[in-house]
Structure formats: C-alpha cells, structure tokens
Design a protein around this motif. Structure first.
Motif, short mmCIF file in Angstrom:
data_model
loop_
_atom_site.label_atom_id
_atom_site.label_comp_id
_atom_site.label_asym_id
_atom_site.label_seq_id
_atom_site.Cartn_x
_atom_site.Cartn_y
_atom_site.Cartn_z
N TYR A 220 27.08 68.13 23.58
CA TYR A 220 25.78 67.50 23.39
C TYR A 220 24.82 68.60 22.99
O TYR A 220 24.73 69.62 23.67
N VAL A 221 24.09 68.40 21.92
CA VAL A 221 23.09 69.37 21.48
C VAL A 221 21.75 68.93 22.05
O VAL A 221 21.34 67.78 21.88
N ASP A 222 21.09 69.86 22.72
CA ASP A 222 19.77 69.57 23.25
C ASP A 222 18.90 69.04 22.12
O ASP A 222 18.85 69.63 21.04
N PRO A 223 18.24 67.89 22.33
CA PRO A 223 17.43 67.28 21.25
C PRO A 223 16.41 68.21 20.62
O PRO A 223 16.12 68.08 19.43
N ALA A 224 15.89 69.15 21.35
CA ALA A 224 14.90 70.08 20.80
C ALA A 224 15.49 70.99 19.73
O ALA A 224 14.75 71.60 18.96
N GLN B 112 31.38 72.27 13.95
CA GLN B 112 30.56 71.93 12.79
C GLN B 112 29.12 72.44 12.92
O GLN B 112 28.31 72.23 12.02
N LEU B 113 28.83 73.10 14.02
CA LEU B 113 27.48 73.61 14.28
C LEU B 113 27.44 75.10 13.95
O LEU B 113 27.90 75.93 14.73
N VAL B 114 26.92 75.42 12.79
CA VAL B 114 26.87 76.81 12.33
C VAL B 114 25.57 77.45 12.83
O VAL B 114 24.48 76.94 12.60
N CYS C 175 18.55 79.71 15.23
CA CYS C 175 19.14 78.99 16.36
C CYS C 175 19.03 79.78 17.67
O CYS C 175 19.53 79.31 18.70
N ASP C 176 18.38 80.92 17.65
CA ASP C 176 18.28 81.72 18.87
C ASP C 176 17.67 80.89 19.99
O ASP C 176 16.57 80.37 19.86
N ARG D 15 18.41 70.01 17.69
CA ARG D 15 19.26 69.30 16.72
C ARG D 15 18.83 69.51 15.28
O ARG D 15 19.67 69.57 14.38
N HIS D 16 17.54 69.64 15.03
CA HIS D 16 17.05 69.76 13.65
C HIS D 16 17.49 71.05 12.96
O HIS D 16 17.41 71.16 11.74
N LEU D 17 18.00 72.01 13.73
CA LEU D 17 18.43 73.28 13.14
C LEU D 17 19.81 73.22 12.51
O LEU D 17 20.22 74.15 11.82
#
Length: 104
Positions: A52-56, A87-89, A94-95, A58-60
């Motif tokens: 699960y990617v933290d919603p804050a 699939q998440l590069v 993204c820091d 996801r846009h990255l």
C-alpha cells in the motif's frame, strides 16, 4: 539517496536508502526486509510484492499499467492504494516515501 520507509507485516518500520531508478521492491530485497517475496524478480507477473502506498506519496509514481491493475484485482487485501512494489520506481523526489508491505 532517497529514503523509503517500509511498514513490515509485523507492524515494525524500517527506513532504507534506495538508489535513484531502483524499484521499491529491489530496495526491499537488497536490504533483506521481510514480506516482499518478489517471486517473479520484478517482472510484474506474480503480485508477491503487493504494498500500500501512502496516499500522500502516490502522485510521485506512474499510474499502474493494465497488467499491474489486473494482477492487483486478484491480490488478497487489494484496495485503492495497492501497488506492486516492482512497478514503483524511486526517484530523488520520492525521499521519505512510505509503503506498507501486504504480501508475506
């Protein structure tokens, strides 16, 4: 190097450095974190790197491909913030990204 924080299946957190261009899955495997099995080696064909990617944050990341979305449809515990870590590069922007490991 950007830092990625993983909430592991046991509820503990680990923060590791990821190289620019490395996937969230590769960073996890390289650091021997539990929970991401990566059975297909990052080929988007098994969903054993479900996070699960933290919603804050996801846009990255790029939007899921049709192939990824299809795999996630059948993943246990799938929800809106579900992604495959392969699939998440990670990029410098993204820091601080936070993910919760689902598979285990």
């Amino acid at each position: 190097m950007p830092k990625v924080t993983y909430t592991l299946p046991d509820g503990t957190e680990r923060t590791v450095e990821a190289s620019d261009g490395e996937s969230v899955m590769e960073s996890s495997v390289r650091n021997n974190l539990p929970g991401i099995l990566a059975e297909c080696g990052g080929n988007c064909s098994c969903a054993t790197c479900h996070v699960y990617v933290d919603p804050a944050w996801r846009h990255l990341f790029d939007e899921p491909t049709d192939e990824e979305a299809e795999l996630l449809e059948f993943a246990e515990g799938a929800r809106e913030e579900s992604r495959l870590a392969c699939q998440l590069v990670v990029r410098d922007a993204c820091d601080g990204v936070r993910v919760t490991v689902v598979s285990g």
